[in-house]
Structures are given as structure tokens and as C-alpha cells.
Design a protein around this motif. Structure first.
Motif, PDB file in Angstrom:
ATOM      1  N   ASP A 271      25.926 -23.580  17.859  1.00 52.85           N
ATOM      2  CA  ASP A 271      25.259 -22.710  18.831  1.00 52.85           C
ATOM      3  C   ASP A 271      25.565 -21.237  18.589  1.00 52.85           C
ATOM      4  OD1 ASP A 271      23.993 -24.785  20.024  1.00 52.85           O
ATOM      5  OD2 ASP A 271      25.285 -24.896  21.785  1.00 52.85           O
ATOM      6  N   PHE A 272      26.560 -20.937  17.780  1.00 49.28           N
ATOM      7  CA  PHE A 272      26.809 -19.545  17.400  1.00 49.28           C
ATOM      8  C   PHE A 272      25.586 -18.987  16.663  1.00 49.28           C
ATOM      9  CE2 PHE A 272      28.476 -16.335  14.373  1.00 49.28           C
ATOM     10  CZ  PHE A 272      29.044 -15.451  15.277  1.00 49.28           C
ATOM     11  N   ILE A 273      25.024 -19.797  15.758  1.00 48.59           N
ATOM     12  CA  ILE A 273      23.815 -19.394  15.042  1.00 48.59           C
ATOM     13  C   ILE A 273      22.582 -19.600  15.910  1.00 48.59           C
ATOM     14  CG2 ILE A 273      22.367 -19.820  13.020  1.00 48.59           C
ATOM     15  CD1 ILE A 273      24.993 -18.422  12.369  1.00 48.59           C
ATOM     16  N   ASN A 274      22.544 -20.705  16.643  1.00 49.97           N
ATOM     17  CA  ASN A 274      21.377 -20.959  17.500  1.00 49.97           C
ATOM     18  C   ASN A 274      21.160 -19.828  18.505  1.00 49.97           C
ATOM     19  OD1 ASN A 274      20.723 -23.410  16.297  1.00 49.97           O
ATOM     20  ND2 ASN A 274      22.070 -24.581  17.652  1.00 49.97           N
ATOM     21  N   ALA A 275      22.257 -19.280  19.029  1.00 47.66           N
ATOM     22  CA  ALA A 275      22.145 -18.177  19.985  1.00 47.66           C
ATOM     23  C   ALA A 275      21.536 -16.948  19.328  1.00 47.66           C
ATOM     24  CB  ALA A 275      23.521 -17.844  20.565  1.00 47.66           C
TER      25      ALA A 275
END
Length: 483
Positions: A74-78
């Protein structure tokens, strides 16, 4: 007095929002604004993103996703949700450097194949060694890489390694069954390190090897930590471990110089004999740097992949049944207890399990490249002096690259992965020199494991930790018995 105090309170309260804004935009003003002013006449621009706070950048956000929420992807998804997909690049400040995160296969391929523009680097290069294989370039890199590849990745070398590692693997499995309950994380680490110690430095199991094991554990934990050299930090502890390891290996190096009648033929021996075009050998520091970096690479990847194989086979019994059938057939046609590298090459389903385990394990979540000259990619500039962080984990867990990516499914390897989506060992000229060493050790472990033993997870729903490497919090606590 009261008026003066009130004025001060008003100034402080009024100034706090301004200070917060200044801190929030400081890195943008310091790193981004000059680049935008310099290139105002061109259409190229920096990738979207935000540089975070002074000195620490986005490390708090990074830790929020990796350590608090424990949802690292979710670091990248965000970022994708906030800034859009674009070309899969986002600007940030992480691990002590202004950086560009690359998380899509096409841009990763571009970086991997441009070795003259993006040179391999680590935020903590001193821990790996400034003259090690992962840090040197050009002829120095080619000389060491060619030797390492010949010693641990070529067919003749793999035949020898297959025979060398099996006695300890077989003995370890028997000891696990005798104990009845083990932590797979700890036990796979132990047997892997014993084999790596023998292969690389001819060290036998004992107190010295145990000490080295503990020091490498401390070293690995600091490699991807924030490079703050202050007492109590993971990086500071890793530097101390590195110094102690260097002292120990220097003693072993001096022994080899003085005991020339003792032939060990290990990796350190070979490094001591490498010569360049002018006949010059590696100096002692170069030998030590390369031993440390190669042990880190070979030890961490193999032990963690072995742990995850045990974990996933317990979670997916249908995979274990198919794996066992193939390996039982191999065993029935063998006269001895050992299998050969030629046997491994014929074990089609086993090799699919190996690839799926390595994909799911995501041992190297990201790689680092230093930008030595400014370059443009699809309308975006990648500035000189910045770092490109290749977010490889995201390639393997992104459902756009792999169907149902968090499902352990060896049959997905009936067809090769789409180009650029499977990069567990990096890519380009810097692809991991020991990738076949990891694969053959894992395949051999799987063979002896599934043909002779059964096991169960005691905590099948255990939570995960993701730093420094993905691991269940219970370190894969299992019951382990003979079939």
C-alpha cells in the motif's frame, strides 16, 4: 509583563503553522525547485510525488506501511491513488537520498539495462564493502563477477555444490524430527549458514561459526536501515558487526597465507588468486569485502527462501502432494541417498515450486542505483546525483503482473512470466551472480523434505513483519516428524 507574555504566546501559536509548512515543503524547495527553474524552458518534468520532511524524507510514511499497518504494497498503491500511474515513477526522499521510485516493469527494465547511467549502489555501501562485487564497476566488477559465476553458478560447480550441501541438509532434517517442534526460520538459517561457511571459507560448525552467524544477523538488519550512525540504531550496530566480521575473516585469511600446505579450495582461496590483466591479485581488503558481501547475498536469500517453502507447503497441501509424487519417483530410481544437479534439472514441478517460493518470498524488496548523469524517460527527468529505488517487490505482488499474486500457485510457471515482471535477482549486467546457487539448494532441501517428513504450522494465521525481510512473527513455528 502580561501583555508581553501574550504577545509571545500569539507569536508562537501563529508561527507553528508556518513552521509546519516550511518543514513540509523544505525538501521540495531544496531539491525540486532548482531543477524546475533550470529546466523551465523544456517540457520534461520530475515524476510526481513529495519529498517529505528535512533529513528523514518519507521514512515515517514508509515505516507506517511496513511496520505499523504491515501492508507494504500500500506504500506504492497510495502513491498510485494520489498521483496516478504515469510511467511508474515517483519522486521521494528515502534512505538518506533524494530518490525516484521505479515500480513498473518497463521502467525497471530501462534502469537495469542502462548500467552506464544507473550504477549499483547501496545506502549503506560501507556495510557491504566499497571494493566488493556489489560496489565496484567496469573491469574490476567483471573480473570478480566472472570468477564468482564460475565458482557457484556453472554446471560443474553446481554438481560439486549439490554433493557438498546434502550431508548437512539430511542431518538437519533428522535433528528437526528428533526435536519434534522447531522454528523453521531459525533452523533453515542455521543449516544454510553451515553450508555457506563451508563453501565460502571452509569453516566447520562450532562456536566460531555461531559467532559469525550472529554478527551477520546484525549486519543484515542494518543494510536497509536509515543510515544514522548513532548508538542504539540498527545501522550503528551493523557497522560494529561488520568490523568484528572483518577481524575474524582477516584471521582466516592470514591462516591461508601461512598454511599453504592445507588445500581447502573454497571461495576465499579463489578470491586470493584472482589476477587482473597485469597479473595483480586482489588486496586483503578486496578479499574481505567480497567474502562479506557474498555471504550476505548467499546466506539471506537461501535461508529465507527455505523458510518460506516450508511455510507455503504447509499452507497449500495440494502443492505438497504433487511435489512429493515427483520426488518419490526420483528417489525410487536412485541407488544412493543423494540427488545430483542433473536430477534437479529433471524435476519440473519442483523447479516451479522453487520459482514460486522465490517470487512470494520477496527477499530483495528493492534495489538501489545511483544516477551518474541526468537522463529523460518518457517525458520525465531522472536527475544526476539522485538514487533510483527499484521497488521489485511490487512487480511480484501486483495483480496486473500475476493473477491472484498472493496465492501460492506453482502452476503459474507452466508459462513464463511476462517480460520484466519477475526480477527477484535483479536484471541486466548486475543480475545476481549466485541465482543458481539459491535455486539448487532450495530444490535439494525440497526433495529431502517432502520425501521423508511431514509438518504442520502451529500458528497458520500468524501476522507478518516485513523489515528487514518478510517473516511470520512466530518464525514459522511447526511440528515436524518423519513420514
Amino acid at each position: 509583563m502580561d501583555i508581553s507574555f501574550g504577545v509571545w504566546v500569539a507569536l508562537v501559536l501563529g508561527g507553528l503553522p508556518l513552521l509546519g509548512l516550511l518543514l513540509w515543503w523544505w525538501n521540495e524547495l531544496w531539491y525540486v525547485l532548482p531543477l524546475k527553474l533550470r529546466r523551465s524552458a523544456t517540457n520534461a518534468k520530475l515524476p510526481p510525488g513529495h519529498m517529505g520532511l528535512p533529513f528523514i524524507g518519507e521514512v515515517l510514511t514508509f515505516l507506517w506501511y511496513f511496520k505499523v499497518l504491515r501492508r507494504p504494497d500500500d506504500f506504492i498503491n497510495a502513491k498510485r491513488a494520489k498521483y496516478g500511474d504515469g510511467v511508474g515513477m515517483y519522486r521521494t526522499y528515502l534512505f538518506g537520498s533524494p530518490s525516484i521510485i521505479a515500480c513498473f516493469p518497463a521502467v525497471n527494465k530501462f534502469v537495469f539495462q542502462s548500467d552506464d547511467t544507473f550504477i549499483l549502489n547501496w545506502p549503506s555501501v560501507d556495510l557491504m564493502g566499497r571494493t566488493s562485487l556489489v560496489a565496484v564497476h567496469g573491469k574490476s566488477h567483471a573480473r570478480i563477477r566472472n570468477y564468482v559465476t564460475n565458482v557457484i553458478n556453472q554446471p560443474d560447480a553446481l554438481r560439486r555444490i549439490a554433493q557438498m550441501v546434502q550431508p548437512r541438509i539430511i542431518a538437519a532434517l533428522e535433528s528437526w524430527a528428533h526435536k519434534g517442534r522447531i522454528k523453521a526460520h531459525d533452523e533453515t538459517k542455521k543449516v544454510t549458514f553451515e553450508n555457506i561457511g563451508q563453501l565460502f571459507v571452509s569453516l566447520e560448525p562450532g562456536p566460531l561459526l555461531d559467532t559469525i552467524d550472529n554478527l551477520f544477523d546484525g549486519l543484515v538488519k542494518g543494510i536497509r536501515a536509515q543510515p544514522f550512525n548513532i548508538p542504539g540504531s540498527a545501522f550503528h550496530h551493523a557497522r560494529q558487526c561488520r568490523k568484528k566480521l572483518e577481524d575474524i575473516f582477516m584471521v582466516e585469511l592470514e591462516k591461508k597465507k601461512t598454511q599453504k600446505e592445507v588445500v581447502t579450495n573454497d571461495l576465499m582461496d579463489g578470491l586470493m588468486q584472482i589476477t587482473d590483466d597485469e597479473g595483480n591479485k586482489l588486496c586483503d581488503q578486496e578479499v574481505l569485502d567480497n567474502i562479506v558481501s557474498l555471504v550476505v547475498a548467499g546466506y539471506a536469500s537461501t535461508s529465507l527462501a527455505s523458510m518460506w517453502a516450508i511455510y507455503y507447503l504447509a499452507k497449500y497441501p495440494n502443492v505438497l502432494i504433487t511435489l512429493r509424487e515427483e520426488n518419490m519417483a526420483i528417489s525410487q530410481n536412485k541407488k544412493g541417498e543423494f540427488i545430483t544437479s542433473e536430477d534437479v534439472s529433471k524435476m519440473k514441478y519442483t523447479n516451479k515450486v522453487v520459482e514460486e517460493t522465490i517470487r512470494m518470498a520477496n527477499i530483495s524488496a528493492f534495489n538501489f542505483r545511483s544516477v551518474v548523469k541526468e537522463v529523460e524517460y518518457k517525458g520525465y527527468i531522472i536527475p544526476k546525483g539522485w538514487t533510483v529505488i527499484l521497488w521489485l517487490r511490487y512487480s511480484h505482488t501486483n495483480p496486473e503482473n500475476f493473477d491472484d499474486p498472493m496465492c501460492f500457485n506453482p502452476n503459474r510457471w507452466n508459462e513464463p512470466a511476462r517480460p520484466g515482471t519477475y526480477q527477484v535477482f535483479g536484471g541486466g549486467p548486475r543480475i545476481c551472480a549466485g541465482n543458481m546457487l539459491v535455486r539448487i539448494q532450495l530444490a535439494i532441501l525440497l526433495h529431502h523434505l517432502c520425501t521423508g517428513y511431514k509438518w504442520e504450522l502451529l500458528n497458520p494465521d500468524a501476522e507478518m513483519v516485513y523489515l528487514p525481510h518478510p517473516t511470520p512473527v512466530d518464525r514459522v513455528d511447526i511440528t515436524f516428524n518423519k513420514l
